[in-house]
Design a protein around this motif. Structure first.
Motif, PDB file in Angstrom:
ATOM      1  N   GLU A  95     -53.411  32.179 -28.032  1.00  0.00           N
ATOM      2  CA  GLU A  95     -53.319  31.370 -26.817  1.00  0.00           C
ATOM      3  C   GLU A  95     -54.374  30.271 -26.814  1.00  0.00           C
ATOM      4  OE1 GLU A  95     -51.475  34.663 -23.672  1.00  0.00           O
ATOM      5  OE2 GLU A  95     -53.647  34.599 -24.042  1.00  0.00           O
ATOM      6  N   HIS A  96     -55.547  30.549 -27.342  1.00  0.00           N
ATOM      7  CA  HIS A  96     -56.576  29.502 -27.461  1.00  0.00           C
ATOM      8  C   HIS A  96     -56.083  28.366 -28.365  1.00  0.00           C
ATOM      9  CE1 HIS A  96     -59.543  32.400 -25.810  1.00  0.00           C
ATOM     10  NE2 HIS A  96     -60.232  31.313 -25.501  1.00  0.00           N
ATOM     11  N   ILE A  97     -55.476  28.734 -29.477  1.00  0.00           N
ATOM     12  CA  ILE A  97     -54.991  27.728 -30.421  1.00  0.00           C
ATOM     13  C   ILE A  97     -53.874  26.892 -29.798  1.00  0.00           C
ATOM     14  CG2 ILE A  97     -53.725  27.445 -32.603  1.00  0.00           C
ATOM     15  CD1 ILE A  97     -55.417  29.745 -33.728  1.00  0.00           C
ATOM     16  N   ARG A  98     -52.962  27.543 -29.080  1.00  0.00           N
ATOM     17  CA  ARG A  98     -51.889  26.793 -28.413  1.00  0.00           C
ATOM     18  C   ARG A  98     -52.452  25.888 -27.322  1.00  0.00           C
ATOM     19  NH1 ARG A  98     -49.009  31.788 -28.876  1.00  0.00           N
ATOM     20  NH2 ARG A  98     -49.405  32.303 -26.685  1.00  0.00           N
ATOM     21  N   LEU A  99     -53.484  26.355 -26.647  1.00  0.00           N
ATOM     22  CA  LEU A  99     -54.113  25.556 -25.605  1.00  0.00           C
ATOM     23  C   LEU A  99     -54.743  24.292 -26.199  1.00  0.00           C
ATOM     24  CD1 LEU A  99     -54.644  25.651 -22.535  1.00  0.00           C
ATOM     25  CD2 LEU A  99     -56.826  26.773 -23.027  1.00  0.00           C
ATOM     26  N   MET A 100     -55.427  24.439 -27.348  1.00  0.00           N
ATOM     27  CA  MET A 100     -56.021  23.274 -28.004  1.00  0.00           C
ATOM     28  C   MET A 100     -54.930  22.299 -28.439  1.00  0.00           C
ATOM     29  SD  MET A 100     -58.503  21.460 -29.072  1.00  0.00           S
ATOM     30  CE  MET A 100     -59.969  22.499 -28.883  1.00  0.00           C
ATOM     31  N   ALA A 101     -53.815  22.813 -28.947  1.00  0.00           N
ATOM     32  CA  ALA A 101     -52.707  21.941 -29.354  1.00  0.00           C
ATOM     33  C   ALA A 101     -52.163  21.170 -28.162  1.00  0.00           C
ATOM     34  CB  ALA A 101     -51.601  22.782 -29.999  1.00  0.00           C
ATOM     35  N   GLN A 102     -52.123  21.821 -27.010  1.00  0.00           N
ATOM     36  CA  GLN A 102     -51.646  21.151 -25.797  1.00  0.00           C
ATOM     37  C   GLN A 102     -52.630  20.088 -25.347  1.00  0.00           C
ATOM     38  OE1 GLN A 102     -50.627  23.877 -22.630  1.00  0.00           O
ATOM     39  NE2 GLN A 102     -50.786  22.298 -21.055  1.00  0.00           N
ATOM     40  N   TRP A 103     -53.935  20.424 -25.347  1.00  0.00           N
ATOM     41  CA  TRP A 103     -54.961  19.458 -24.938  1.00  0.00           C
ATOM     42  C   TRP A 103     -54.933  18.202 -25.805  1.00  0.00           C
ATOM     43  CZ3 TRP A 103     -59.465  23.532 -24.649  1.00  0.00           C
ATOM     44  CH2 TRP A 103     -59.386  24.212 -23.418  1.00  0.00           C
ATOM     45  N   LYS A 108     -46.203  21.324 -33.108  1.00  0.00           N
ATOM     46  CA  LYS A 108     -46.189  22.780 -33.263  1.00  0.00           C
ATOM     47  C   LYS A 108     -46.553  23.216 -34.678  1.00  0.00           C
ATOM     48  CE  LYS A 108     -42.906  23.798 -29.548  1.00  0.00           C
ATOM     49  NZ  LYS A 108     -41.608  24.411 -29.191  1.00  0.00           N
ATOM     50  N   THR A 109     -46.285  22.342 -35.653  1.00  0.00           N
ATOM     51  CA  THR A 109     -46.632  22.694 -37.038  1.00  0.00           C
ATOM     52  C   THR A 109     -48.137  22.892 -37.196  1.00  0.00           C
ATOM     53  OG1 THR A 109     -46.679  20.313 -37.564  1.00  0.00           O
ATOM     54  CG2 THR A 109     -44.647  21.524 -38.059  1.00  0.00           C
ATOM     55  N   GLU A 110     -48.909  22.192 -36.390  1.00  0.00           N
ATOM     56  CA  GLU A 110     -50.367  22.326 -36.461  1.00  0.00           C
ATOM     57  C   GLU A 110     -50.809  23.711 -35.977  1.00  0.00           C
ATOM     58  OE1 GLU A 110     -52.552  20.232 -37.660  1.00  0.00           O
ATOM     59  OE2 GLU A 110     -51.190  18.564 -38.064  1.00  0.00           O
ATOM     60  N   ILE A 111     -50.047  24.300 -35.079  1.00  0.00           N
ATOM     61  CA  ILE A 111     -50.398  25.628 -34.565  1.00  0.00           C
ATOM     62  C   ILE A 111     -50.319  26.660 -35.684  1.00  0.00           C
ATOM     63  CG2 ILE A 111     -49.706  27.465 -32.987  1.00  0.00           C
ATOM     64  CD1 ILE A 111     -48.749  25.306 -31.048  1.00  0.00           C
ATOM     65  N   ALA A 112     -49.239  26.630 -36.439  1.00  0.00           N
ATOM     66  CA  ALA A 112     -49.074  27.585 -37.540  1.00  0.00           C
ATOM     67  C   ALA A 112     -50.159  27.393 -38.597  1.00  0.00           C
ATOM     68  CB  ALA A 112     -47.688  27.430 -38.168  1.00  0.00           C
ATOM     69  N   GLU A 113     -50.484  26.145 -38.903  1.00  0.00           N
ATOM     70  CA  GLU A 113     -51.528  25.861 -39.888  1.00  0.00           C
ATOM     71  C   GLU A 113     -52.882  26.373 -39.405  1.00  0.00           C
ATOM     72  OE1 GLU A 113     -51.637  21.759 -40.963  1.00  0.00           O
ATOM     73  OE2 GLU A 113     -49.519  21.682 -41.546  1.00  0.00           O
ATOM     74  N   ALA A 114     -53.143  26.184 -38.115  1.00  0.00           N
ATOM     75  CA  ALA A 114     -54.418  26.621 -37.553  1.00  0.00           C
ATOM     76  C   ALA A 114     -54.525  28.146 -37.569  1.00  0.00           C
ATOM     77  CB  ALA A 114     -54.577  26.095 -36.130  1.00  0.00           C
ATOM     78  N   GLU A 115     -53.449  28.835 -37.240  1.00  0.00           N
ATOM     79  CA  GLU A 115     -53.463  30.295 -37.254  1.00  0.00           C
ATOM     80  C   GLU A 115     -53.735  30.815 -38.657  1.00  0.00           C
ATOM     81  OE1 GLU A 115     -50.600  31.443 -33.468  1.00  0.00           O
ATOM     82  OE2 GLU A 115     -49.789  31.586 -35.500  1.00  0.00           O
ATOM     83  N   THR A 142     -61.786  26.857 -35.931  1.00  0.00           N
ATOM     84  CA  THR A 142     -60.373  26.489 -36.078  1.00  0.00           C
ATOM     85  C   THR A 142     -59.971  25.479 -35.003  1.00  0.00           C
ATOM     86  OG1 THR A 142     -59.818  28.650 -37.025  1.00  0.00           O
ATOM     87  CG2 THR A 142     -58.013  27.377 -36.068  1.00  0.00           C
ATOM     88  N   MET A 143     -60.378  25.718 -33.773  1.00  0.00           N
ATOM     89  CA  MET A 143     -60.021  24.826 -32.670  1.00  0.00           C
ATOM     90  C   MET A 143     -60.692  23.458 -32.816  1.00  0.00           C
ATOM     91  SD  MET A 143     -60.301  27.646 -29.611  1.00  0.00           S
ATOM     92  CE  MET A 143     -59.929  26.488 -28.270  1.00  0.00           C
ATOM     93  N   VAL A 144     -61.947  23.455 -33.287  1.00  0.00           N
ATOM     94  CA  VAL A 144     -62.667  22.188 -33.483  1.00  0.00           C
ATOM     95  C   VAL A 144     -61.974  21.335 -34.538  1.00  0.00           C
ATOM     96  CG1 VAL A 144     -64.808  21.178 -34.381  1.00  0.00           C
ATOM     97  CG2 VAL A 144     -64.913  23.040 -32.719  1.00  0.00           C
ATOM     98  N   LEU A 145     -61.515  21.976 -35.616  1.00  0.00           N
ATOM     99  CA  LEU A 145     -60.958  21.231 -36.746  1.00  0.00           C
ATOM    100  C   LEU A 145     -59.483  20.874 -36.569  1.00  0.00           C
ATOM    101  CD1 LEU A 145     -62.606  23.241 -39.681  1.00  0.00           C
ATOM    102  CD2 LEU A 145     -63.431  21.160 -38.582  1.00  0.00           C
ATOM    103  N   MET A 146     -58.790  21.520 -35.624  1.00  0.00           N
ATOM    104  CA  MET A 146     -57.345  21.308 -35.453  1.00  0.00           C
ATOM    105  C   MET A 146     -56.931  19.849 -35.315  1.00  0.00           C
ATOM    106  SD  MET A 146     -55.846  24.369 -33.052  1.00  0.00           S
ATOM    107  CE  MET A 146     -54.236  23.577 -32.840  1.00  0.00           C
ATOM    108  N   PRO A 147     -57.566  19.062 -34.440  1.00  0.00           N
ATOM    109  CA  PRO A 147     -57.108  17.680 -34.256  1.00  0.00           C
ATOM    110  C   PRO A 147     -57.588  16.712 -35.324  1.00  0.00           C
ATOM    111  CG  PRO A 147     -58.898  18.160 -32.757  1.00  0.00           C
ATOM    112  CD  PRO A 147     -58.605  19.440 -33.465  1.00  0.00           C
ATOM    113  N   LYS A 148     -58.278  17.247 -36.349  1.00  0.00           N
ATOM    114  CA  LYS A 148     -58.819  16.412 -37.431  1.00  0.00           C
ATOM    115  C   LYS A 148     -59.622  15.233 -36.865  1.00  0.00           C
ATOM    116  CE  LYS A 148     -55.146  17.688 -40.663  1.00  0.00           C
ATOM    117  NZ  LYS A 148     -54.615  18.759 -39.817  1.00  0.00           N
TER     118      LYS A 148
END
Length: 300
Positions: A95-103, A108-115, A142-148
């Motif tokens: 849920e944290h990872i999905r929240l970061m993707a929303q922010w 959605k592909t980034e969510i799977a990569e982050a997990e 993981t959350m910090v690096l998600m948005p590159k």
């Protein structure tokens, strides 16, 4: 233009001056280590850059966007983790990872990569309140690096990580650097910083006291000589005018450190051979980041 520019930054807490005309920059494709003793102002400086602490005077800009005048544009370029991991205890890792993707409006592909990157596995389905310190740090990173982000600021990111996690983080940071990301990294693990940093920034009492490449201070300082005849070798070399002294290296092995320019290595070896002294090893001596820290911070 530098990726991050900090100019004449000043911050007071009451009567205490925490930052004093702090000036430095971080460039694209560069990892900068931020070092200093506890209370030196490292965390305060990072919080000012992230817009979490109001500073009294000075300027901070990220890719030319002023952190005060153009806050939204500046912070869009930034990913940061400062001090202890801050998570929602009732939310799961997923849920944290999905929240970061929303922010960050990520696909959605980034969510799977982050997990997958988090390597938390089934723990992603558990609440963050059940996580160990290392698991929390993996999720935060993981959350910090998600948005590159173009600029990354990390405060003690290796805390709680197991050796595999440290290696993974090191590889990812170097990969991001190769893609043009600038990274400001604070850690007490000097050996890890030494492996990845292009430049080191040392501050004490809120002021910069060293800003440069590790190699600027890491020039060869002679040779470490290993033999079972250390006292005899030391006496021989001193008699011939060499500056040398017994020491214990980082592996706690006794050796003789001898100051000799590179061009005089043959002469040094000839003396040793002619005296019939058998060597077990000879290494070029460099200052470690720990040596440099002791020289710059502790001695001043």
């Amino acid at each position: 233009m530098p990726l991050l520019s900090v100019r004449k930054l000043n911050k007071h807490f009451g009567q205490k001056s925490v930052l004093k005309n702090l000036c430095f920059q971080v460039n694209q494709s560069e990892i900068v280590g931020l070092l200093g003793p506890n209370g030196a102002g490292k965390s305060t400086a990072m919080k000012c850059i992230c817009g979490l602490v109001h500073y009294d005077s000075g300027d901070i800009s990220i890719e030319g966007h002023d952190i005060k005048a153009d806050r939204v544009s500046a912070l869009k370029l930034l990913g940061a983790s400062i001090e202890s991991p801050a998570l929602y205890p009732e939310l799961t890792g997923a849920e944290h990872i999905r929240l970061m993707a929303q922010w960050r409006d990520l696909p959605k592909t980034e969510i799977a990569e982050a997990e997958a990157f988090s390597k938390l596995g089934e723990a992603l389905r558990r609440r963050a309140s059940s996580y160990s310190t290392g698991m929390k740090m993996r999720l935060i990173l993981t959350m910090v690096l998600m948005p590159k982000p173009h600029l990354i600021i990390l405060d003690e990111p290796m805390n709680g990580l197991d050796p595999e996690g440290v290696i993974q983080l090191r590889e990812e940071l170097c990969h991001l650097k190769d893609q043009g990301t600038g990274i400001l990294l604070s850690s007490h693990l000097l050996s890890e910083l030494e492996k990845i940093c292009d430049r080191v920034l040392m501050i004490n009492h809120g002021a910069v006291i060293f800003d440069g490449a590790i190699s600027d201070k890491q020039m060869s300082s002679g040779y470490d000589i290993y033999t079972n005849e250390l006292p005899r070798l030391e006496a021989i070399l001193k008699e011939r005018g060499y500056i040398c002294a017994a020491k214990t290296d980082s592996q706690r092995t006794k050796c003789l450190h001898c100051v000799a320019p590179e061009g005089e290595l043959n002469d040094l070896l000839m003396v040793i051979v002619n005296e019939g002294i058998r060597l077990s090893d000879l290494k070029k001596a460099y200052k470690s980041l720990e040596d440099i820290y002791q020289e710059v911070i502790v001695a001043n």
